[in-house]
Design a protein around this motif. Structure first.
Motif, short mmCIF file in Angstrom:
data_model
loop_
_atom_site.label_atom_id
_atom_site.label_comp_id
_atom_site.label_asym_id
_atom_site.label_seq_id
_atom_site.Cartn_x
_atom_site.Cartn_y
_atom_site.Cartn_z
N ILE A 6 2.50 9.09 -30.41
CA ILE A 6 3.90 9.49 -30.63
C ILE A 6 4.28 10.57 -29.62
O ILE A 6 5.36 10.50 -29.00
N ALA A 7 3.41 11.56 -29.43
CA ALA A 7 3.68 12.63 -28.48
C ALA A 7 3.81 12.08 -27.06
O ALA A 7 4.69 12.50 -26.30
N THR A 8 2.96 11.13 -26.72
CA THR A 8 3.02 10.51 -25.39
C THR A 8 4.36 9.80 -25.21
O THR A 8 5.00 9.90 -24.15
N GLU A 12 7.24 10.72 -22.43
CA GLU A 12 7.75 9.70 -21.51
C GLU A 12 9.26 9.56 -21.62
O GLU A 12 9.98 9.56 -20.61
N ARG A 13 9.76 9.45 -22.84
CA ARG A 13 11.21 9.26 -23.04
C ARG A 13 12.00 10.50 -22.63
O ARG A 13 13.05 10.39 -21.99
N GLY A 15 11.15 12.68 -20.44
CA GLY A 15 11.12 12.72 -18.97
C GLY A 15 12.14 11.77 -18.37
O GLY A 15 12.84 12.13 -17.41
N GLU A 16 12.26 10.59 -18.93
CA GLU A 16 13.26 9.62 -18.47
C GLU A 16 14.68 10.16 -18.65
O GLU A 16 15.53 10.02 -17.77
N LEU A 17 14.94 10.74 -19.84
CA LEU A 17 16.27 11.29 -20.11
C LEU A 17 16.61 12.43 -19.17
O LEU A 17 17.74 12.53 -18.67
N ALA A 18 15.64 13.30 -18.91
CA ALA A 18 15.87 14.42 -18.00
C ALA A 18 16.14 13.93 -16.58
O ALA A 18 17.08 14.40 -15.92
N ILE A 108 14.22 11.82 -30.95
CA ILE A 108 14.54 12.90 -30.03
C ILE A 108 16.02 13.19 -30.19
O ILE A 108 16.84 12.27 -30.11
N VAL A 109 16.37 14.44 -30.42
CA VAL A 109 17.78 14.78 -30.57
C VAL A 109 18.31 15.64 -29.42
O VAL A 109 19.52 15.73 -29.24
N ALA A 110 17.41 16.26 -28.65
CA ALA A 110 17.86 17.06 -27.51
C ALA A 110 16.74 17.23 -26.51
O ALA A 110 15.57 17.36 -26.88
N VAL A 111 17.13 17.23 -25.23
CA VAL A 111 16.21 17.52 -24.14
C VAL A 111 16.86 18.62 -23.32
O VAL A 111 17.94 18.43 -22.77
#
Length: 117
Positions: A6-8, A12-13, A15-18, A108-111
């Motif tokens: 889950i952490a991985t 990954e997600r 990082g993609e969003l950022a 994920i609610v915020a990056v």
């Protein structure tokens, strides 16, 4: 420990969003974790520290928003906490609930972008 996978996925997600927002690094990731999600928050935090190493999230904080599990009683038209272990009987009218309103979240609610590298 399924929290590592889950952490991985979170790393990954996030990082993609950022990257999609033009950020090279991430300072923090906020996730909502429901009481009935099957995720142990402390184990997720530990796994996140391992999974983030060598990524755009290296050094990022994991912020966990805990979501209490709530069911809804139709006859009473009221939500109620189901607790752990979960108990789906309305404490007011002593009838079983057919509707779980929240508590299974894992999202994920915020990056928060980090400083440029």
């Amino acid at each position: 420990m399924h929290e590592l996978s889950i952490a991985t996925a979170i790393v990954e997600r996030a990082g993609e969003l950022a990257l999609a927002e033009g950020a090279e690094a991430v300072a923090a990731v906020t996730v909502r974790v429901g009481e009935l999600s099957g995720v142990v928050p402390d184990a997720l935090d530990f796994a996140f520290e391992v999974a983030r190493q060598g990524t755009a999230l290296d050094g990022a904080r994991l912020v966990v928003e805990h979501v209490t599990a709530q069911a809804y009683c139709g006859p009473c038209q009221e939500p109620f906490a189901v607790g752990m272990p979960p108990f789906f009987w309305c404490p007011r009218c002593d009838r079983p609930s057919q509707e779980l309103r929240c508590g299974r979240e894992l999202e994920i609610v915020a990056v928060e972008p980090g400083p440029p590298g």
